[in-house]
Design a protein around this motif. Sequence first.
Motif, PDB file in Angstrom:
ATOM      1  N   GLN B 412       0.807  -1.224   0.000  1.00 40.79           N
ATOM      2  CA  GLN B 412       0.000   0.000   0.000  1.00 40.79           C
ATOM      3  C   GLN B 412       0.842   1.278   0.000  1.00 40.79           C
ATOM      4  N   TYR B 413       2.106   1.156   0.384  1.00 39.79           N
ATOM      5  CA  TYR B 413       3.034   2.297   0.416  1.00 39.79           C
ATOM      6  C   TYR B 413       2.527   3.490   1.221  1.00 39.79           C
ATOM      7  N   GLY B 414       1.801   3.189   2.285  1.00 37.48           N
ATOM      8  CA  GLY B 414       1.495   4.217   3.280  1.00 37.48           C
ATOM      9  C   GLY B 414       0.410   5.214   2.953  1.00 37.48           C
ATOM     10  N   ASP B 415       0.045   5.338   1.678  1.00 34.02           N
ATOM     11  CA  ASP B 415      -0.909   6.396   1.324  1.00 34.02           C
ATOM     12  C   ASP B 415      -1.780   5.901   0.167  1.00 34.02           C
ATOM     13  N   PRO B 416      -3.082   6.202   0.209  1.00 33.32           N
ATOM     14  CA  PRO B 416      -3.961   5.726  -0.881  1.00 33.32           C
ATOM     15  C   PRO B 416      -3.518   6.208  -2.257  1.00 33.32           C
ATOM     16  N   GLY B 421      -4.968   3.605  -5.172  1.00 34.07           N
ATOM     17  CA  GLY B 421      -5.686   4.094  -6.360  1.00 34.07           C
ATOM     18  C   GLY B 421      -5.339   3.342  -7.629  1.00 34.07           C
ATOM     19  N   ARG B 422      -4.070   2.962  -7.776  1.00 39.82           N
ATOM     20  CA  ARG B 422      -3.602   2.305  -9.012  1.00 39.82           C
ATOM     21  C   ARG B 422      -4.394   1.053  -9.359  1.00 39.82           C
ATOM     22  N   ASN B 423      -5.040   0.451  -8.372  1.00 43.33           N
ATOM     23  CA  ASN B 423      -5.778  -0.787  -8.633  1.00 43.33           C
ATOM     24  C   ASN B 423      -7.237  -0.562  -9.011  1.00 43.33           C
ATOM     25  N   TYR B 424      -7.698   0.675  -8.943  1.00 44.25           N
ATOM     26  CA  TYR B 424      -9.137   0.905  -9.163  1.00 44.25           C
ATOM     27  C   TYR B 424      -9.464   1.993 -10.190  1.00 44.25           C
ATOM     28  N   VAL B 425      -8.495   2.845 -10.538  1.00 42.95           N
ATOM     29  CA  VAL B 425      -8.830   3.938 -11.458  1.00 42.95           C
ATOM     30  C   VAL B 425      -8.785   3.457 -12.908  1.00 42.95           C
ATOM     31  N   ASP B 447     -12.669   7.527 -10.206  1.00 45.42           N
ATOM     32  CA  ASP B 447     -11.536   8.182 -10.892  1.00 45.42           C
ATOM     33  C   ASP B 447     -11.351   9.596 -10.365  1.00 45.42           C
ATOM     34  N   LYS B 448     -12.477  10.285 -10.221  1.00 45.56           N
ATOM     35  CA  LYS B 448     -12.401  11.688  -9.779  1.00 45.56           C
ATOM     36  C   LYS B 448     -11.936  11.774  -8.321  1.00 45.56           C
ATOM     37  N   LEU B 449     -12.463  10.866  -7.500  1.00 42.60           N
ATOM     38  CA  LEU B 449     -12.090  10.910  -6.079  1.00 42.60           C
ATOM     39  C   LEU B 449     -10.587  10.669  -5.897  1.00 42.60           C
ATOM     40  N   PHE B 450     -10.032   9.675  -6.600  1.00 48.19           N
ATOM     41  CA  PHE B 450      -8.600   9.420  -6.449  1.00 48.19           C
ATOM     42  C   PHE B 450      -7.763  10.563  -7.040  1.00 48.19           C
ATOM     43  N   ALA B 451      -8.267  11.151  -8.148  1.00 50.97           N
ATOM     44  CA  ALA B 451      -7.538  12.284  -8.737  1.00 50.97           C
ATOM     45  C   ALA B 451      -7.553  13.468  -7.770  1.00 50.97           C
ATOM     46  N   LYS B 468     -14.848   8.450   1.362  1.00 50.82           N
ATOM     47  CA  LYS B 468     -15.960   8.295   0.423  1.00 50.82           C
ATOM     48  C   LYS B 468     -15.608   7.225  -0.626  1.00 50.82           C
ATOM     49  N   ALA B 469     -14.366   7.282  -1.113  1.00 50.67           N
ATOM     50  CA  ALA B 469     -13.933   6.310  -2.128  1.00 50.67           C
ATOM     51  C   ALA B 469     -14.011   4.886  -1.572  1.00 50.67           C
ATOM     52  N   GLN B 470     -13.581   4.718  -0.336  1.00 46.33           N
ATOM     53  CA  GLN B 470     -13.597   3.376   0.263  1.00 46.33           C
ATOM     54  C   GLN B 470     -15.031   2.839   0.332  1.00 46.33           C
ATOM     55  N   LYS B 471     -15.979   3.705   0.713  1.00 45.61           N
ATOM     56  CA  LYS B 471     -17.379   3.253   0.830  1.00 45.61           C
ATOM     57  C   LYS B 471     -17.921   2.796  -0.526  1.00 45.61           C
ATOM     58  N   ILE B 472     -17.629   3.579  -1.563  1.00 44.55           N
ATOM     59  CA  ILE B 472     -18.130   3.225  -2.903  1.00 44.55           C
ATOM     60  C   ILE B 472     -17.519   1.902  -3.365  1.00 44.55           C
ATOM     61  N   LEU B 473     -16.210   1.782  -3.172  1.00 46.59           N
ATOM     62  CA  LEU B 473     -15.525   0.579  -3.644  1.00 46.59           C
ATOM     63  C   LEU B 473     -16.038  -0.663  -2.928  1.00 46.59           C
ATOM     64  N   VAL B 474     -16.210  -0.562  -1.620  1.00 47.79           N
ATOM     65  CA  VAL B 474     -16.650  -1.743  -0.869  1.00 47.79           C
ATOM     66  C   VAL B 474     -18.072  -2.136  -1.292  1.00 47.79           C
TER      67      VAL B 474
END
Lengths: 323, 516
Positions: B412-416, B421-425, B447-451, B468-474
């Motif tokens: 995870q390298y410490g930060d989203p 993000g690289r796995n979902y955008v 895409d927008k949330l990670f950007a 917010k991104a985590q909730k949508i993804l889950v």
Amino acid sequence: MLSFISQRVVKGVIVLLAIVVLNFFLIRLAPGDPAVVMAGEAGASDQVFVKQLREKFGLDKPLPEQLFIYVKGVVTLDLGFSFRQQAPVAKLIGERLPATLLLTLTAFAISLMLGVLFGTFAARFAGTFLDTAITVFALIFYAMPIFWVALMGILLFSVTMDWLPSFGYETVGANLTGFAHAVDVAKHLIMPAMTLGLFFMATYTRMTRASMLEVKRLDFVKTARAKGLRDAVIQRRHVLRNALLPVVTLAGVHSGTLIGGAVITETVFAWPGIGRLMYDALLQRDYNLLLGVFVICSAMVLIFNLITDLVYRLVDPRIEFAS
Amino acid sequence: MSKRVLLGLLLACGLAAPALAQEPKTGGVINAVIQPEPPGLMLAMIQNGPTQMVSGNIFEGLLRYSPKLEPLPELAESWSVSEDAKTYTFKLRKGVTWHDGKPFTAADVLFSIEMLKQTHARARNNLAQVDKVEAPDDYTVVFTLKQPFGPFLGIFEVGSMPMVPKHLYDGTDFKTNPYNNAPIGTGPFMFKEWQKGSFIRLVKNPNYYEKGKPYIDEIYWQIIPDAAARSVAYETGKVDVLPGGSVENFDVPRLSKLKDTCVTGAGWEFFSPLAWLWLNNRQGPLADKRVRQAIMYAIDRDFAKDVIWNGLGKVATGPSASTIKYYTSDVPKYPYDPAKAKALLKEAGYKGEKIRMLPLAYGETWQRWGEAVKQNLQDVGMNIETIATDVAGGNQKIGDWDYDIAFTYLYQYGDPALGVGRNYVSSAIAKGQVFNNVEGYSNPEIDKLFADGAVATPDSKRKEIYEKAQKILVEDVPVAWMLELQFPTITRCKVKNLITTGIGVNDGFKDAWLDK
């Protein structure tokens, strides 16, 4: 004899080149891209990086061109560059070959000497308790997987009794020299060499026994016996000598394949030989390194086959070299 | 906002305080296991795990990270951030020398950055936000960003951005530079010897800038390819340190009970390895969100944790591990519920179509996990076919999207913004590569949330976005999150202070000492 050897060498080089070409394509038939493996190990596999890696190692070139470059290298004794280890293949193999030769030649010597000895005893005392004991013993070692024998050896001699080291070529950090170093290496060698040797020993025992029993039934042995020759002389000079021919054939085949077959033993005992190098290269699709190891193993098989033919002549002078 | 100055030095002192209870002793040799054998030790060119583990002693980065992922000083003794969060100024430590005696200066930092852009894929991605780097004097380096980049202070650890000696690499062919085989760094240990297939030997750097450190005289990294043989090597006293992942998980409880053995799960906070199942969102039954949700309900992840991983690790709740920034547990939950899984499959109209599953070829534990998951999925009526491959073959299948379900674990390298993000955008969908968005999930909102999350300021804003991104993804289940993995480090208890930062053993042995 010299013309026989030179003919075999020329044929051997042609066979070797054919092996290189065949292996070149066979390896590439396996799924998996070395650039992707390397990029994955680097923790990133973006397109630019993978493309860079392909370009860097010439993997983007058409296959025939890659083959031409490789064969050109092999002809000039350049086995190429290892993608993953970033070092010349010849150097990597050169560093590992002595350890493998030490292991396999020791295992080979143990297996051949003990195998012929046990096989001879079994045949000499056929039908007795000794014969049954040797046959069962050989059957057990023939049937047991090498990795299991290795692990049981480690459990018994390293963990439980603490007699022998469980891994490596020497005691790391001991910085021993001279005789002390030789003793240290020998202690490390015992278990892997025995493990590798036991399977082949079982094969030679069975082969020698069967072959001797077959030869014993032949007419010339009956004649020798009728002439009143002593049993020991008949066994040694007439039976064993003739019975050894199939064993020599088998040993010739094994001597080459032992090197490749050392993969499991070298892995379990962390023996720094080329068997492990080959295994790693295969998993990482390190084409050049894998091809390099194959070339060396194939060359060994060809050399040992030549030696086998020469030994044939020694064992049975009636055999003539085909011109 | 006034200029924010981080006094990392003070932080470091604070962290070191508990260790002062026992005075470190000098001398001694540590034997550690390294697996597999690294392909090389030049960290700027090779970044796989074993290379980082050994070379983390030879090379250094500008910063280190605490277990809570706060930046700590290393080659940079302090740093400051401008009010607009676009300019980062690093003050370098004075009196630092390379192992060959040449001084370490800002010129080395500028050169390293240029070299890493060519040789280090992750560094290049991380540095993409940098507009320019300047060195106003020998001991100051100023990074100017194109726009604020929240995780910027998280990209300077030794594995992500090692410093390289300019005087030995400038103007050379990096690939064939002779120092690749005998690396020269600024770290606490110097490269001494590498017997291929046997061991790598490092010796103490007598001129290390932190006076009195390192305490250990030598480190032998022993190369033992077989997992059972590594266990025996520890058991028979031939090695003192088994870094996380060195032995099969089922051996950990047995080894942990050995006399004078200490075990810790610490030191993985920065990487936070998270295991999941890639689910191919593009085709077949898995294209239906309800089937993917059914998979989450069908798999008994507590069983996997307790039985297959021997109680090590933690059941994952979503795309972020609980140890990295902006994690939230406030997401939809997927407890083990086969009945619900069956109902969802029925609702989605699943009719027993064949689903191909690729286990991970990383040894026994992963193989067993594959079997357990297959059983779970078969229990709810899914038709699973296991496809056996090796790592290279598996990577190719996954990269070519030629799979339905596949095991993996990623850092995870410490930060989203760095490791999640690289796995979902959508922009990370690229056929032929693994470890990006191979599942083919595409959601403009994500895409927008990670950007936005990567460049948002202040931290509270980033927190809001990533939660917010985590909730949508889950809710969408693009992949099935399994476990936050824990790779315990097993050591003789006489080895003290081995793990002090968020990258664990990879940070080198500079604080370690032997209580002889």
